[in-house]
Design an enzyme around this catalytic site. Structure first.
Site, PDB file in Angstrom:
ATOM      1  N   GLU A  39      20.246 -13.168   6.191  1.00 22.41           N
ATOM      2  CA  GLU A  39      19.297 -13.909   5.580  1.00 22.41           C
ATOM      3  C   GLU A  39      18.367 -13.799   6.189  1.00 22.41           C
ATOM      4  OE1 GLU A  39      20.714 -17.972   5.402  1.00 22.41           O
ATOM      5  OE2 GLU A  39      22.625 -16.846   5.535  1.00 22.41           O
ATOM      6  N   LYS A  62      14.757 -27.598  -2.344  1.00 15.96           N
ATOM      7  CA  LYS A  62      14.215 -26.950  -1.212  1.00 15.96           C
ATOM      8  C   LYS A  62      14.290 -25.188  -2.128  1.00 15.96           C
ATOM      9  CE  LYS A  62      14.399 -25.778   3.610  1.00 15.96           C
ATOM     10  NZ  LYS A  62      14.131 -25.762   4.761  1.00 15.96           N
ATOM     11  N   HIS A 116      32.120 -19.766   4.724  1.00 22.41           N
ATOM     12  CA  HIS A 116      30.494 -20.004   5.199  1.00 22.41           C
ATOM     13  C   HIS A 116      30.016 -21.990   4.823  1.00 22.41           C
ATOM     14  CE1 HIS A 116      26.307 -18.203   3.758  1.00 22.41           C
ATOM     15  NE2 HIS A 116      25.676 -19.836   4.126  1.00 22.41           N
ATOM     16  N   ASN A 135      29.533 -16.925   8.708  1.00 23.25           N
ATOM     17  CA  ASN A 135      28.428 -17.327   9.163  1.00 23.25           C
ATOM     18  C   ASN A 135      28.026 -18.420   9.748  1.00 23.25           C
ATOM     19  OD1 ASN A 135      26.436 -16.495   7.020  1.00 23.25           O
ATOM     20  ND2 ASN A 135      26.119 -19.217   6.920  1.00 23.25           N
ATOM     21  N   GLU A 136      27.049 -18.077  10.923  1.00 25.20           N
ATOM     22  CA  GLU A 136      26.516 -19.113  11.382  1.00 25.20           C
ATOM     23  C   GLU A 136      27.082 -20.112  12.361  1.00 25.20           C
ATOM     24  OE1 GLU A 136      22.997 -18.919   9.637  1.00 25.20           O
ATOM     25  OE2 GLU A 136      23.266 -21.211   8.988  1.00 25.20           O
ATOM     26  N   TYR A 191      14.671 -21.470  -2.410  1.00 25.12           N
ATOM     27  CA  TYR A 191      14.417 -19.997  -1.776  1.00 25.12           C
ATOM     28  C   TYR A 191      14.889 -18.621  -2.493  1.00 25.12           C
ATOM     29  CZ  TYR A 191      15.208 -21.767   2.778  1.00 25.12           C
ATOM     30  OH  TYR A 191      14.901 -22.233   4.423  1.00 25.12           O
ATOM     31  N   TRP A 213      22.545 -27.075   1.570  1.00 24.25           N
ATOM     32  CA  TRP A 213      23.637 -28.020   2.411  1.00 24.25           C
ATOM     33  C   TRP A 213      22.567 -29.511   2.245  1.00 24.25           C
ATOM     34  CZ3 TRP A 213      28.186 -26.075   1.654  1.00 24.25           C
ATOM     35  CH2 TRP A 213      28.073 -24.829   2.291  1.00 24.25           C
ATOM     36  N   ASN A 231      20.624 -14.092  11.137  1.00 25.31           N
ATOM     37  CA  ASN A 231      20.432 -14.850  10.290  1.00 25.31           C
ATOM     38  C   ASN A 231      18.860 -15.465  10.844  1.00 25.31           C
ATOM     39  OD1 ASN A 231      22.264 -14.267   8.087  1.00 25.31           O
ATOM     40  ND2 ASN A 231      22.614 -16.430   8.269  1.00 25.31           N
TER      41      ASN A 231
END
Length: 468
Positions: free
Chosen positions: A375, A435, A116, A159-160, A437, A429, A297
């Site tokens: 996500e 920020k 990730h 991931n991504e 969540y 990141w 996601n």
């Protein structure tokens, strides 16, 4: 009409090692590129993050209390292999065994990601996944984990993959901070997809129990003017960069002619060429029908407008609404319709985009088997009042996305679960600690957890499967 979700639906919360654990040099963990990159370029570091390394029993107890029956966790590669290869760090191995045991004790199913955004620094500085040797190192790391952590039932390779190439070589907000190099973006996507395919094939050939898949970020791309063929083309090209190239590799085992036509056009305009080998396609083809699930996601959609000019991208990392800019030479520029709501970070809130993306996967890649929304959530400058956060905006956001998932299930798609990003507040990141969540508010000074209003709402939905 009130919408519902299936009885066996996973109501999860998502985390990532580097964003949650802290303890970046504790118990033999090796460095990752982000350590120095954050110190040099940003106003925060990954210490202490949410101190999940020590506080995971608290977070898992809260998960159980609030009906969260699945958790996305990533293993920090550099906790297992401090330099990405060679010597194993036994303390890192022990930590994850303890963490997974606690998950099972609390009846929270761990969905475990191998990578990730946190390639060990020794491999990252050696070209990361642009260096084909690192494909081998990743597959060896994956094999070690499959063997060692037999208690894990759900594995995700990456991931991504899209945002990694995008962040590292296009926007330049991830280390090594290279901008506007489209050839590197596609090569990174490709080499990571080959790594994924080889790990999946190894997992299946070795007969390990459990399931394996991959998590892709799939932001839906629309033409600004659907009646303008140039805008339609811009949306198609942008979709290839972020979605289609990677989805083709996952489920077709190759890139369709239409995808490659778009890639070749983008590289003709922007320069560079790709190294795509026969053995790569053999690996992709061998794995294309072996994925047990796709993780999607989804946070936002984008509208694309035809554009003739040079590439310029400005990343909004501080939540100053309207400060972002995105235009790519030979592709197009992002231009949002005025009536679509946005967050302070210029992320467009459009639940319909999730529905459209799920239906696209079903239509274009019928061998997908099943989907988890791995996500989805709302980043917000939360106000902490009376030991909680009255986050009605987040509740509304999640509710609307759960409703379109319910619609997609009604329309024949096999969606088995939803993981809210994030379980507790973590650091973001390229946006830092402002920020937030989480379902659970984290006081980063004291590391105390406080359930937000959304946590109580989510608990009720998880218990009843009724979205209201």
């Amino acid at each position: 009409m009130t919408k519902t979700l299936p009885k066996d639906f996973i109501f999860g919360g998502a985390t990532a090692a580097y964003q949650a654990e802290g303890a970046t040099h504790t118990d033999g963990k090796g460095p990752v590129a982000w350590d120095k990159y954050l110190e040099d370029n940003y106003w925060y570091t990954a210490e202490p993050a949410s101190d999940f390394y020590n506080r995971y029993p608290v977070d898992l107890k809260l998960s159980e209390e609030f009906g969260v029956n699945g958790i996305r966790i990533s293993i920090a590669w550099s906790r297992i292999f401090p330099t990405g290869k060679g010597e194993v760090n036994p303390k890192g191995v022990e930590y994850y065994h303890n963490l997974f045991a606690e998950c099972h004790k609390r009846h929270v199913e761990p969905f475990v990601t191998l990578h990730h955004f946190d390639t060990p620094e020794a491999l990252h500085s050696d070209g990361d996944f642009l260096n084909r040797e690192n494909i081998e190192h990743f597959v060896n790391y994956a094999e070690f984990c499959f063997k060692e952590f037999s208690e894990v039932n759900y594995w995700t390779t990456f991931n991504e993959i899209g945002p990694i190439g995008d962040g590292q070589y296009l926007v330049g907000k991830f280390p090594p901070g290279i901008q506007y190099d489209l050839a590197k973006v596609f090569q990174s996507h490709h080499n990571m997809m080959v790594s994924h395919a080889r790990a999946v094939k190894l997992f299946k050939d070795s007969g390990y129990s459990g399931e394996i898949g991959v998590v892709h970020a799939l932001p839906t791309k629309y033409p600004f003017d659907a009646n303008n063929p140039d805008d339609v083309r811009a949306a198609e090209l942008e979709d290839i960069i972020h979605n289609k190239f990677i989805l083709d590799a996952t489920y077709l085992g190759k890139y369709s002619d239409k995808t490659m036509e778009g890639v070749n056009h983008i590289l003709e305009v922007n320069g560079g060429e790709l190294d795509l080998r026969e053995e790569d396609f053999a690996a992709l083809d061998a794995a294309k029908d072996l994925n047990d699930f796709l993780g999607i996601n989804y946070y936002m959609s984008d509208w694309m407008q035809a554009f003739d000019g040079e590439t310029e991208i400005i990343h909004n990392g501080k939540g100053e609404k309207g400060s972002s800019k995105y235009q790519i030479k030979g592709v197009g520029r992002r231009k949002a319709p005025v009536d679509v709501p946005k967050t302070d970070w210029d992320w467009i809130i459009f639940p319909q985009g999730l529905y459209d993306q799920i239906m696209r996967v079903k239509a274009d890649y019928p061998n997908y088997k099943k989907i988890y929304i791995t996500e989805n959530g709302l980043g917000y400058k939360d106000e902490f009042v009376d030991n909680t956060v009255y986050d009605d905006g987040r509740i509304d956001y999640v509710k609307k996305h759960l409703e379109v998932i319910s619609d997609a299930i009604s329309d024949g798609v096999n969606v088995k679960g939803y993981f809210m990003w994030s379980l507790m507040d973590v650091f973001s990141w390229s946006n830092g600690y402002e920020k937030r969540y989480g379902l659970f508010y984290v006081d980063f000074e004291t590391q105390e957890r406080y359930p937000k209003k959304s946590a109580y709402w989510y608990k009720k939905v998880a218990e009843t499967q009724v979205i209201e």
